[in-house]
Write a protein that holds these residues in place. Sequence first.
Motif, mmCIF file in Angstrom:
data_model
loop_
_atom_site.group_PDB
_atom_site.id
_atom_site.type_symbol
_atom_site.label_atom_id
_atom_site.label_comp_id
_atom_site.label_asym_id
_atom_site.label_seq_id
_atom_site.Cartn_x
_atom_site.Cartn_y
_atom_site.Cartn_z
ATOM 1 N N GLU A 4 0.833 -1.206 0.000
ATOM 2 C CA GLU A 4 0.000 0.000 0.000
ATOM 3 C C GLU A 4 0.869 1.258 0.000
ATOM 4 O O GLU A 4 0.528 2.254 -0.616
ATOM 5 C CB GLU A 4 -0.950 -0.014 1.203
ATOM 6 C CG GLU A 4 -2.002 1.057 1.172
ATOM 7 C CD GLU A 4 -2.977 0.931 -0.007
ATOM 8 O OE1 GLU A 4 -3.696 1.911 -0.258
ATOM 9 O OE2 GLU A 4 -3.030 -0.112 -0.668
ATOM 10 N N TRP A 5 1.994 1.199 0.705
ATOM 11 C CA TRP A 5 2.960 2.307 0.699
ATOM 12 C C TRP A 5 3.356 2.639 -0.739
ATOM 13 O O TRP A 5 3.350 3.793 -1.141
ATOM 14 C CB TRP A 5 4.186 1.895 1.511
ATOM 15 C CG TRP A 5 5.276 2.910 1.591
ATOM 16 C CD1 TRP A 5 6.164 3.252 0.610
ATOM 17 C CD2 TRP A 5 5.612 3.712 2.713
ATOM 18 N NE1 TRP A 5 7.040 4.204 1.050
ATOM 19 C CE2 TRP A 5 6.723 4.503 2.342
ATOM 20 C CE3 TRP A 5 5.095 3.822 4.000
ATOM 21 C CZ2 TRP A 5 7.319 5.400 3.223
ATOM 22 C CZ3 TRP A 5 5.693 4.717 4.866
ATOM 23 C CH2 TRP A 5 6.784 5.502 4.475
ATOM 24 N N ARG A 6 3.679 1.601 -1.493
ATOM 25 C CA ARG A 6 4.070 1.812 -2.894
ATOM 26 C C ARG A 6 2.893 2.324 -3.719
ATOM 27 O O ARG A 6 3.057 3.222 -4.552
ATOM 28 C CB ARG A 6 4.619 0.522 -3.485
ATOM 29 C CG ARG A 6 5.972 0.157 -2.931
ATOM 30 C CD ARG A 6 6.517 -1.132 -3.567
ATOM 31 N NE ARG A 6 7.530 -1.710 -2.719
ATOM 32 C CZ ARG A 6 7.324 -2.710 -1.863
ATOM 33 N NH1 ARG A 6 6.144 -3.276 -1.760
ATOM 34 N NH2 ARG A 6 8.310 -3.148 -1.117
ATOM 35 N N ASN A 7 1.702 1.747 -3.506
ATOM 36 C CA ASN A 7 0.515 2.184 -4.251
ATOM 37 C C ASN A 7 0.212 3.657 -4.005
ATOM 38 O O ASN A 7 -0.205 4.368 -4.920
ATOM 39 C CB ASN A 7 -0.707 1.344 -3.886
ATOM 40 C CG ASN A 7 -0.622 -0.068 -4.409
ATOM 41 O OD1 ASN A 7 0.112 -0.359 -5.351
ATOM 42 N ND2 ASN A 7 -1.361 -0.973 -3.783
ATOM 43 N N LEU A 8 0.395 4.100 -2.770
ATOM 44 C CA LEU A 8 0.130 5.494 -2.413
ATOM 45 C C LEU A 8 1.303 6.419 -2.754
ATOM 46 O O LEU A 8 1.192 7.634 -2.595
ATOM 47 C CB LEU A 8 -0.187 5.611 -0.917
ATOM 48 C CG LEU A 8 -1.481 4.948 -0.462
ATOM 49 C CD1 LEU A 8 -1.543 4.895 1.057
ATOM 50 C CD2 LEU A 8 -2.683 5.674 -1.029
ATOM 51 N N LYS A 9 2.417 5.833 -3.163
ATOM 52 C CA LYS A 9 3.627 6.599 -3.520
ATOM 53 C C LYS A 9 4.069 7.507 -2.368
ATOM 54 O O LYS A 9 4.353 8.696 -2.542
ATOM 55 C CB LYS A 9 3.408 7.401 -4.789
ATOM 56 C CG LYS A 9 3.072 6.513 -5.976
ATOM 57 C CD LYS A 9 2.862 7.301 -7.224
ATOM 58 C CE LYS A 9 2.562 6.284 -8.327
ATOM 59 N NZ LYS A 9 2.240 6.854 -9.578
ATOM 60 N N LEU A 10 4.104 6.911 -1.162
ATOM 61 C CA LEU A 10 4.429 7.710 0.016
ATOM 62 C C LEU A 10 5.878 8.178 0.047
ATOM 63 O O LEU A 10 6.164 9.231 0.632
ATOM 64 C CB LEU A 10 4.073 6.945 1.288
ATOM 65 C CG LEU A 10 2.569 6.805 1.522
ATOM 66 C CD1 LEU A 10 2.292 6.029 2.791
ATOM 67 C CD2 LEU A 10 1.891 8.160 1.569
ATOM 68 N N THR A 11 6.785 7.464 -0.588
ATOM 69 C CA THR A 11 8.158 7.962 -0.655
ATOM 70 C C THR A 11 8.199 9.262 -1.446
ATOM 71 O O THR A 11 8.865 10.222 -1.041
ATOM 72 C CB THR A 11 9.088 6.905 -1.272
ATOM 73 O OG1 THR A 11 9.056 5.736 -0.440
ATOM 74 C CG2 THR A 11 10.519 7.415 -1.375
ATOM 75 N N ASP A 12 7.463 9.315 -2.554
ATOM 76 C CA ASP A 12 7.385 10.554 -3.337
ATOM 77 C C ASP A 12 6.761 11.675 -2.513
ATOM 78 O O ASP A 12 7.233 12.815 -2.550
ATOM 79 C CB ASP A 12 6.555 10.351 -4.608
ATOM 80 C CG ASP A 12 7.214 9.421 -5.598
ATOM 81 O OD1 ASP A 12 8.440 9.213 -5.510
ATOM 82 O OD2 ASP A 12 6.494 8.891 -6.464
#
Length: 115
Positions: free
Chosen positions: A59-67
Amino acid sequence: LTGRLEADTICSPEETSGCVGKNHWDNLRKRSVEINGKPFEPESQPEWNFGFTLFDLEEWRNLKLTDTYEKWMHANYDDHIFPETSLMYGLGIPFLTYYDHVACWDDVTEPKILV
């Protein structure tokens, strides 16, 4: 805000410690719309800390939380939202990044991890 009114956090000529500049909250709301897609309303968020946090990395990747985190880092650099040497910086940037993606649970229900 720890129960204080937003207006009570603004610095005055007499008080310059533990306060923010007069444009702080308006700027934070503007940046939140740009980065998170909605205005910053801290009172609408659950209280939480990093003592025990579970992340759903898919989900972290889906939400692009690093960006999102990187955008908040750049916004902080440009706007000086939090002093880089402060605890608020270390906690505030992640709080803004996870805005509206945190869910809390009790001892009875299965945790639902949004982030």
